[in-house]
Design a protein around this motif. Structure first.
Motif, PDB file in Angstrom:
ATOM      1  N   PHE A  32       1.060   1.403 -15.445  1.00 47.63           N
ATOM      2  CA  PHE A  32       1.471   1.553 -14.051  1.00 47.63           C
ATOM      3  C   PHE A  32       0.592   0.722 -13.131  1.00 47.63           C
ATOM      4  O   PHE A  32      -0.597   0.530 -13.384  1.00 47.63           O
ATOM      5  CB  PHE A  32       1.419   3.023 -13.614  1.00 47.63           C
ATOM      6  N   PHE A  33       1.180   0.241 -12.045  1.00 49.13           N
ATOM      7  CA  PHE A  33       0.454  -0.501 -11.020  1.00 49.13           C
ATOM      8  C   PHE A  33      -0.656   0.393 -10.466  1.00 49.13           C
ATOM      9  O   PHE A  33      -0.409   1.539 -10.097  1.00 49.13           O
ATOM     10  CB  PHE A  33       1.424  -0.916  -9.917  1.00 49.13           C
ATOM     11  N   ARG A  52       1.736  -7.393  -9.602  1.00 51.76           N
ATOM     12  CA  ARG A  52       2.216  -6.216 -10.333  1.00 51.76           C
ATOM     13  C   ARG A  52       2.564  -6.573 -11.777  1.00 51.76           C
ATOM     14  O   ARG A  52       3.612  -6.216 -12.290  1.00 51.76           O
ATOM     15  CB  ARG A  52       3.427  -5.619  -9.626  1.00 51.76           C
ATOM     16  N   PHE A 100      -2.097   0.812  -7.770  1.00 49.80           N
ATOM     17  CA  PHE A 100      -1.980   1.359  -6.416  1.00 49.80           C
ATOM     18  C   PHE A 100      -0.653   2.077  -6.208  1.00 49.80           C
ATOM     19  O   PHE A 100      -0.200   2.254  -5.082  1.00 49.80           O
ATOM     20  CB  PHE A 100      -2.194   0.250  -5.387  1.00 49.80           C
ATOM     21  N   SER A 101      -0.036   2.506  -7.319  1.00 51.36           N
ATOM     22  CA  SER A 101       1.206   3.275  -7.218  1.00 51.36           C
ATOM     23  C   SER A 101       0.903   4.756  -7.416  1.00 51.36           C
ATOM     24  O   SER A 101      -0.121   5.122  -7.992  1.00 51.36           O
ATOM     25  CB  SER A 101       2.213   2.817  -8.272  1.00 51.36           C
ATOM     26  N   PRO A 102       1.783   5.625  -6.958  1.00 51.55           N
ATOM     27  CA  PRO A 102       1.554   7.061  -7.145  1.00 51.55           C
ATOM     28  C   PRO A 102       1.584   7.481  -8.616  1.00 51.55           C
ATOM     29  O   PRO A 102       1.052   8.528  -8.972  1.00 51.55           O
ATOM     30  CB  PRO A 102       2.700   7.718  -6.386  1.00 51.55           C
ATOM     31  N   SER A 103       2.168   6.654  -9.486  1.00 49.09           N
ATOM     32  CA  SER A 103       2.273   6.994 -10.906  1.00 49.09           C
ATOM     33  C   SER A 103       0.992   6.714 -11.679  1.00 49.09           C
ATOM     34  O   SER A 103       0.810   7.213 -12.789  1.00 49.09           O
ATOM     35  CB  SER A 103       3.421   6.212 -11.544  1.00 49.09           C
ATOM     36  N   TYR A 104       0.103   5.910 -11.127  1.00 50.48           N
ATOM     37  CA  TYR A 104      -1.139   5.558 -11.814  1.00 50.48           C
ATOM     38  C   TYR A 104      -2.111   6.735 -11.770  1.00 50.48           C
ATOM     39  O   TYR A 104      -2.266   7.391 -10.746  1.00 50.48           O
ATOM     40  CB  TYR A 104      -1.774   4.335 -11.145  1.00 50.48           C
ATOM     41  N   THR A 126      -7.258  -1.952 -16.025  1.00 55.32           N
ATOM     42  CA  THR A 126      -6.478  -0.741 -15.786  1.00 55.32           C
ATOM     43  C   THR A 126      -6.438   0.087 -17.058  1.00 55.32           C
ATOM     44  O   THR A 126      -6.838  -0.361 -18.123  1.00 55.32           O
ATOM     45  CB  THR A 126      -5.032  -1.057 -15.347  1.00 55.32           C
TER      46      THR A 126
END
Length: 77
Positions: free
Chosen positions: A63-64, A15, A66-70, A59
């Motif tokens: 944001f990571f 991360r 695989f996060s919901p924020s990406y 990327t």
């Protein structure tokens, strides 16, 4: 070697991220088109392949992936 004592490679996605930023306080980076052109001139896949031994991913933000924020709908230059 005895069973179970071999060295095994573990690949995982960390991360963390690295980036190149353009300092807009400098006059040569004032233009959005200049910053976009410099961004497009960087071969990110080659950096990942040669410097990270293929163990990285591109990327489009902080944001990571695989996060919901990406936001996967954002496309890189």
């Amino acid at each position: 070697a005895e069973a179970g004592l071999a060295i095994k490679r573990l690949d995982y996605i960390d991360r963390s991220y690295s980036y190149i930023g353009w300092n807009e306080a400098k006059p040569w980076f004032n233009s959005k088109k200049v910053r976009q052109a410099l961004t497009m001139a960087i071969d990110r896949n080659r950096i990942i392949r040669q410097n990270l031994n293929g163990m990285g991913m591109q990327t489009t933000g902080t944001f990571f992936p695989f996060s919901p924020s990406y936001d996967p709908s954002l496309k890189p230059y």
